[in-house]
Design an enzyme around this catalytic site. Structure first.
Site, short mmCIF file in Angstrom:
data_model
loop_
_atom_site.label_atom_id
_atom_site.label_comp_id
_atom_site.label_asym_id
_atom_site.label_seq_id
_atom_site.Cartn_x
_atom_site.Cartn_y
_atom_site.Cartn_z
N GLU A 1 0.87 -1.18 0.00
CA GLU A 1 0.00 0.00 0.00
C GLU A 1 0.90 1.22 0.00
OE1 GLU A 1 -2.87 0.30 3.26
OE2 GLU A 1 -2.74 2.49 3.09
N ARG B 1 1.04 10.32 0.11
CA ARG B 1 1.37 11.39 1.07
C ARG B 1 2.56 12.21 0.63
NH1 ARG B 1 0.98 8.18 6.85
NH2 ARG B 1 -0.89 7.04 6.24
N LYS C 1 -11.20 -0.70 6.40
CA LYS C 1 -9.99 -0.41 7.17
C LYS C 1 -10.44 0.18 8.51
CE LYS C 1 -6.25 3.02 7.01
NZ LYS C 1 -4.91 3.14 6.43
N THR D 1 -3.94 6.20 1.72
CA THR D 1 -4.16 7.61 2.06
C THR D 1 -4.91 8.33 0.94
OG1 THR D 1 -1.98 7.47 3.15
CG2 THR D 1 -3.10 9.58 3.22
#
Ligand code: 3PG
Length: 209
Positions: free
Chosen positions: A40, A44, A128, A68
């Site tokens: 993953e 960011r 999640k 994210t």
């Protein structure tokens, strides 16, 4: 690798922050070598989309996803760069619509029971749980299982080799995620053998639970 379930691919999903896109391929190869062929890559940093593309192009043996995901433009951008799944720390109706429109399997983030119920109503069963430790930890997730057994989770946020087992022992946890497999100092000194070792150790520990 079947994408019917994002939670049953590997016991630990490496959550990775890349500042230099040139690090992406060696990190992905080290994770594969360590037995965790899923990554993953968090959106960011400015390097993230390029990092995803490089992994998709050069390391076909790993499943690369974008993490994210926080705004509605990102799902399409991630898909265009080769992302094969999406993960968001939380979500809004428009963000979920954008993730669905991308056609990619995705894990929306939740941290409350009401969010879990909202997403179940929309048809999601895999979520999640973020930020896991701060939002109540393994005990919180276990407590949700009895009233809401249909929801399954990948907790992330504060997961470590020390607490990973508490989460994996909960019946509604399919896998955990975390950044401890690619610590900033290890990536900084490009110690790919150490990344492979951390992955191998995490996988072995997770499978022992
Ligand atoms: C995430 O985006 O899932 C988290 O930032 C990972 O949390 P960690 O860095 O505490 O593992």
């Amino acid at each position: 690798m079947s994408l019917d379930s994002l939670l049953d691919l590997v016991p630990v999903i490496p959550v990775v922050v890349v500042h230099d896109a040139a690090d992406a391929v060696p990190i992905a190869k080290a994770l594969v070598e360590g037995g965790l062929p899923v990554i993953e890559l968090t959106l960011r940093t400015p390097a993230a989309l390029d990092a995803i593309k490089r992994i998709a192009d050069e390391v076909p043996e790993i499943l690369v996803g974008a993490g994210t995901v926080v705004d509605s433009a990102q799902p399409e951008q991630a898909a265009a760069n080769g992302a094969q799944f999406l993960v968001s720390p939380g979500s809004t109706p428009s963000l979920r619509a954008a993730m669905r429109d991308s056609g990619l399997p995705h894990l929306p983030g939740v941290s409350t029971v009401s969010e879990v119920l909202t997403l179940l109503e929309e048809g999601y069963t895999e979520l999640k749980f973020f930020p896991a430790e701060q939002a109540g930890g393994a005990k919180y997730l276990r407590a949700i299982h009895s009233p809401v057994p249909a929801a399954r989770f990948c907790p992330t946020g504060g997961i470590t080799p020390a607490n990973m087992g508490d989460y994996l022992a909960s019946p509604n946890v399919g896998c955990v995620g975390g950044s401890w497999l690619t610590p900033a100092d290890v990536v900084g000194r490009k110690d790919w053998a150490e990344v492979a070792r951390l992955a191998r150790t995490a996988k072995a520990a997770a499978e022992a639970f």
